[in-house]
Scaffold this active site. Structure first.
Site, PDB file in Angstrom:
ATOM      1  N   SER A   1       4.998  -6.677   2.663  1.00 55.16           N
ATOM      2  CA  SER A   1       5.691  -5.374   2.398  1.00 55.16           C
ATOM      3  C   SER A   1       4.715  -4.247   2.622  1.00 55.16           C
ATOM      4  CB  SER A   1       6.576  -5.339   1.116  1.00 55.16           C
ATOM      5  OG  SER A   1       7.054  -4.190   1.061  1.00 55.16           O
ATOM      6  N   CYS A   2       4.896  -3.266   1.746  1.00 52.43           N
ATOM      7  CA  CYS A   2       4.048  -2.023   1.897  1.00 52.43           C
ATOM      8  C   CYS A   2       2.809  -2.242   0.937  1.00 52.43           C
ATOM      9  CB  CYS A   2       4.812  -0.893   1.565  1.00 52.43           C
ATOM     10  SG  CYS A   2       3.834   0.693   1.758  1.00 52.43           S
ATOM     11  N   GLY A   3       2.068  -3.526   1.159  1.00 50.06           N
ATOM     12  CA  GLY A   3       0.941  -3.673   0.265  1.00 50.06           C
ATOM     13  C   GLY A   3       0.039  -2.562  -0.025  1.00 50.06           C
TER      14      GLY A   3
ATOM     15  N   CYS B   1       0.582   0.458  -0.743  1.00 53.82           N
ATOM     16  CA  CYS B   1       1.248   1.345  -1.607  1.00 53.82           C
ATOM     17  C   CYS B   1       1.062   0.581  -2.907  1.00 53.82           C
ATOM     18  CB  CYS B   1       2.691   1.524  -1.262  1.00 53.82           C
ATOM     19  SG  CYS B   1       2.863   2.477   0.099  1.00 53.82           S
TER      20      CYS B   1
END
Length: 291
Positions: A121-123, A125
């Site tokens: 995913s959006c690591g 962030c």
């Protein structure tokens, strides 16, 4: 430091048993992914080198210093350019930085695998990091509010910890992590020059001596509460964390996400409750702040 180095959040401050709701400033903590571009012209390649937790600001200096202290580069002249990369991210944060080396520089990458922490995913962030914890921990989902500690007892914990910090008393240079019962009885304490190592030692000892999850205990940290420390506690099922120092923004976010009670600035008769205040028992007649 960058303008986004500090965040204001609402906390519950306890002073001499009296609660007060107010705004408090916490240091921002976000992951920074360091990427390295290297190779001769026409054969350039980009590698992910490391993800480190940091307060935003001076990222180029951080990346340069990291590459140098890890022995990947020899001096600043090895670097041709350093710039943030745009990554599709709902929060639009600059949490990826790419260091481009001069074409004739061969980086020493033998030890980079131990430094790279990647998530789905959006690591960059922080969201991916939190989601990753949920997938690997057996004790995150279903946290219930059946573990409580009173204000009278929680304020006694730092003094009890100091009495058992044998090496710190001699050197003044060690971090400590301690596990208490909600009655204030010390179960375990471990020290180390690294705060993360101290907690790893503590959890390792607890695994051998007690059955997991550790959801009937209270974790006390001798310093600040960072994302990694809350993460480690969450993995062991700990749902009350008290720190003598300040929490970071990502530590608060993680604690909020997983319904962990996070206390900071625990000194004397005063402390701040950042998340899940329902586990801190405050006398009902003192539970409103009178100006």
């Amino acid at each position: 430091m960058a303008n986004n180095a500090v965040q204001q959040i609402q906390v519950t401050r306890i002073t001499d048993g009296i609660s007060e709701d107010l705004s408090d400033a916490i240091a921002i903590e976000e992951p920074l992914e360091i990427r390295l571009e290297h190779g001769p012209a026409g054969e350039r390649k980009v590698q992910n080198i490391s993800v480190t937790m940091r307060t935003p600001g001076n990222d180029a200096e951080l990346a340069t210093g990291f590459l140098f202290t890890e022995g990947i580069i020899k001096n600043a002249s090895d670097i041709r350019a350093t710039e943030h990369c745009f990554i599709a991210c709902a929060d639009n944060r600059e949490n990826v930085i790419q260091v481009s080396l001069a074409e004739n520089v061969i980086p020493h990458l033998q030890n980079t695998e131990r430094n790279f922490y990647t998530t789905s995913s959006c690591g960059v962030c922080g969201k991916g990091s939190i989601n990753a914890i949920r997938t690997v921990s057996n004790y995150i989902d279903g946290q219930v509010d059946n573990n409580f500690i009173s204000t009278e007892i929680i304020t006694t914990l730092p003094d009890k910890l100091r009495q058992h910090q044998k090496v710190f008393a001699d050197t003044g240079g060690l971090h400590a992590s301690a596990l208490f019962t909600t009655d204030g009885d010390l179960l375990l304490v471990r020290e180390d020059v690294g705060r993360h190592n101290a907690l790893d030692k503590l959890i390792g000892a607890a695994i051998k001596q007690y059955s997991l999850p550790l959801d009937k205990t209270v974790l006390l940290l001798s310093g600040r509460a960072s994302f990694e420390l809350v993460q480690k506690a969450a993995m062991a099922g700990i749902n009350i964390i008290a720190a003598v120092g300040a929490p970071s923004s990502l530590a608060v976010q993680l604690a909020q996400e997983f319904n962990i009670t996070l206390v900071g600035f625990l000194r004397g008769q005063r402390f701040n409750i950042y998340t899940a205040p329902q586990r801190i028992l405050i006398p009902s007649y003192e539970n409103s702040y009178q100006k």
